[in-house]
Design a protein around this motif. Structure first.
Motif, short mmCIF file in Angstrom:
data_model
loop_
_atom_site.label_atom_id
_atom_site.label_comp_id
_atom_site.label_asym_id
_atom_site.label_seq_id
_atom_site.Cartn_x
_atom_site.Cartn_y
_atom_site.Cartn_z
N ASP A 146 0.13 14.09 -6.92
CA ASP A 146 0.21 13.29 -5.69
C ASP A 146 0.13 11.79 -5.97
O ASP A 146 0.83 11.00 -5.35
N THR A 147 -0.72 11.40 -6.92
CA THR A 147 -0.88 9.97 -7.19
C THR A 147 0.32 9.39 -7.93
O THR A 147 0.56 8.19 -7.87
N ALA A 148 1.09 10.24 -8.65
CA ALA A 148 2.21 9.73 -9.45
C ALA A 148 3.57 9.93 -8.79
O ALA A 148 4.55 9.33 -9.23
N VAL A 149 3.65 10.76 -7.74
CA VAL A 149 4.97 11.05 -7.15
C VAL A 149 5.62 9.78 -6.60
O VAL A 149 6.84 9.65 -6.60
N ILE A 150 4.81 8.82 -6.17
CA ILE A 150 5.35 7.59 -5.58
C ILE A 150 6.16 6.79 -6.59
O ILE A 150 7.09 6.07 -6.22
N SER A 151 5.85 6.93 -7.89
CA SER A 151 6.52 6.12 -8.91
C SER A 151 8.02 6.39 -8.95
O SER A 151 8.81 5.47 -9.20
N GLY A 152 8.43 7.63 -8.72
CA GLY A 152 9.86 7.94 -8.74
C GLY A 152 10.54 7.72 -7.42
O GLY A 152 11.74 7.46 -7.36
N ALA A 153 9.77 7.81 -6.33
CA ALA A 153 10.37 7.78 -4.99
C ALA A 153 10.37 6.39 -4.36
O ALA A 153 11.06 6.16 -3.36
N GLU A 154 9.58 5.46 -4.92
CA GLU A 154 9.32 4.22 -4.18
C GLU A 154 10.56 3.35 -3.95
O GLU A 154 10.70 2.74 -2.90
N LYS A 155 11.51 3.32 -4.89
CA LYS A 155 12.68 2.47 -4.68
C LYS A 155 13.59 3.03 -3.58
O LYS A 155 14.11 2.28 -2.76
N GLY A 156 13.79 4.34 -3.58
CA GLY A 156 14.58 4.95 -2.52
C GLY A 156 13.92 4.78 -1.17
O GLY A 156 14.58 4.50 -0.15
N LEU A 157 12.60 4.93 -1.14
CA LEU A 157 11.84 4.75 0.10
C LEU A 157 11.95 3.30 0.58
O LEU A 157 12.15 3.04 1.78
N GLN A 158 11.82 2.35 -0.33
CA GLN A 158 11.94 0.94 0.02
C GLN A 158 13.31 0.65 0.60
O GLN A 158 13.43 0.00 1.65
N ALA A 159 14.35 1.15 -0.05
CA ALA A 159 15.71 0.91 0.43
C ALA A 159 15.93 1.52 1.81
O ALA A 159 16.63 0.94 2.66
#
Length: 489
Positions: free
Chosen positions: A29-42
């Motif tokens: 859970d704490t690391a999943v954001i590392s891969g998803a954050e750019k798509g989420l930001q866009a």
């Protein structure tokens, strides 16, 4: 009737492995954001009713930590009132709902695929919910393992929880890589101070779909954990606290053998005669020690490396920072195994002291060589030494001590306080690293680099001194011995 003289190792290992799944979810859970954050930001950059700034993105990426603080603070109350097992079931359900909710935050309320402010709020609500699950698991999983494990292997078994956390991070990196496939993360262009836009030639699959799959992937291990935890027993120590001695004895005998189970039950009953003891019944030092173990585990700066490794290696001038990050991840796993294999032989204190010294050497090595191209390999090795030293010491051993150092009658509340301080200082270190790392002066553009790691090195030295002077050795002691250790005369 044949008696169980030695206990069942397979039974013990099976229930511990289920509890360890909570640690894997912690890391996932704490690391999943590392891969998803750019798509989420866009995705949210396309909102028309508000401007999704860097500040919003930073808050969104870290919102789960808010839940972690809440969950860890609640863990003592829930573990003491619901029991360790039911509290972990609740954590598993929170993981599961958070994964699906983060994947589809529009569920039943908003139009699908339309970014807006209200949807951002709902997404963060789901992430905070998952963080509460992480906070609960981070406190209760080590507690559960410590309370079912025989004293001579308790440190080894609790150390597996740290292994699971690191392994969970590696698993989600790999899952994110597979989900991304041949697609690429969007290109984010800065168009103003703290304001960005998505480049026209970006791959939009990650923007519309990829980040959702990454968050949703957590539902698989979360659902498995919530299901399997239903089949493990409650801890004997909690059962004694709620006057279910027969159930406690049956579990103790199954794990430790008939005679040993009866003796352990008697020891537990002797220390739980007053199950409502106040937090400071055993003095302030044991609570202070638990808090400072948590503070040092985070203040040494390890999450600044784990969360920002690609950025650090890129700033070193490495051509392929993700390759160095993966290598570091493998090293982390190997040195966590070192802790598992040595914690019962060497003891808790030596590992913490040696690890602190190793981290200090690594941190000072980075501080002295960062920014010098001719010393790049030394900088990278220093980072590896720093990270590896944490993995065989403060990473697993801090959790071992927090799970075992407190007397039975105050363990739930004391662990909750200690773990809450971990998450608070996790947030402090994570949120201050980038500003400190990027500090510059007119005469020294690398000022922030050496200052940051020099500071972490100094904290590592203080951590070694703290352990040497204050932390007691608990190797081989039962949890019931902790009451004798701290009891005021």
């Amino acid at each position: 009737m044949e008696q169980n003289l030695k206990g069942s190792k397979s039974y013990l290992i099976s229930i511990v492995m289920v509890a360890v799944l909570g640690g894997l979810l912690f890391g996932y859970d704490t690391a999943v954001i590392s891969g998803a954050e750019k798509g989420l930001q866009a995705f949210f950059l396309g909102a028309e009713d508000f401007t999704y700034t860097d500040g919003w993105h930073g808050f969104t990426c870290a919102s789960a930590l808010i839940g972690c603080i809440i969950g860890s603070a609640m863990s003592g109350f829930l573990a003491s009132n619901l029991g360790r097992k039911k509290a972990l079931i609740l954590a598993g359900l929170m993981f599961f709902v958070s994964a699906l909710g983060s994947m589809f935050p529009e569920f039943l309320i908003f139009e699908h695929g339309v970014p807006r402010y209200d949807l951002l709020v709902m997404f963060n609500v789901y992430r905070v919910l998952g963080g509460i699950g992480v906070g609960l698991a981070s406190a209760i999983c080590p507690m559960y393992i410590a309370e079912v494990a025989p004293s001579h292997i308790r440190g080894t078994l609790v150390s597996w929880n740290q292994f699971a956390i690191i392994f969970g991070q590696l698993v989600v990196y790999f899952v994110n890589f597979l989900i991304l496939g041949e697609h690429t993360n969007p290109i984010i262009e800065q168009i103003g101070q703290g304001v960005n836009a998505v480049a026209a030639d970006s791959d939009l699959w990650t923007v519309t779909t990829g980040w959702r799959y990454m968050f949703g992937s957590e539902a698989v291990p979360a659902g498995l954990f919530a299901l399997l935890i239903c089949f493990v027993p409650e801890t004997p120590r909690y059962l004694v606290m709620v006057n279910q001695d027969k159930k406690a004895l049956a579990i103790l005998q199954k794990i430790n053998g008939s005679a040993a189970g009866e003796k352990i039950l008697a020891d537990i009953k002797n220390t739980i005669s007053e199950k409502t003891e106040r937090l400071f019944t055993y003095g302030w030092l044991v609570i202070f020690l638990g808090i400072m173990l948590s503070v040092f585990q985070q203040a040494v700066g390890i999450n600044a490396v784990l969360y920002y490794a690609p950025r650090i290696f890129a700033d070193m001038g490495m051509d392929k920072p993700m390759v160095q990050t993966v290598i570091m991840g493998i090293v982390n796993i190997l040195f966590t195994v070192v802790a598992i294999l040595t914690v019962e032989k060497w003891g808790r204190k030596p590992l913490l002291i040696y690890g602190s010294i190793g981290m200090a050497i690594g941190a000072f090595g980075v501080a002295l060589t960062f920014g010098n191209p001719s010393l790049g390999i030394i900088t990278m090795l220093s980072i590896m030494i720093y990270s590896a030293s944490f993995m065989f010491s403060w990473g697993p051993i801090c959790w071992v001590l927090i799970a075992e150092i407190f007397p039975n009658t105050i363990r739930g509340a004391a662990v909750a306080i200690a773990v809450a301080f971990q998450w608070i200082f996790n947030w402090i270190v994570s949120s201050t690293f980038v500003p400190m790392f990027n500090m510059k002066t007119a005469g020294d553009p690398d000022f922030g680099h050496w200052f940051t790691y020099g500071l972490y090195g100094v904290i590592c030295v203080f951590a070694a001194l703290f352990v040497w002077r204050i932390v007691p050795e608990t190797k081989g002691k039962t949890l019931e011995d902790m009451s004798k250790l701290w009891k005021k005369e």
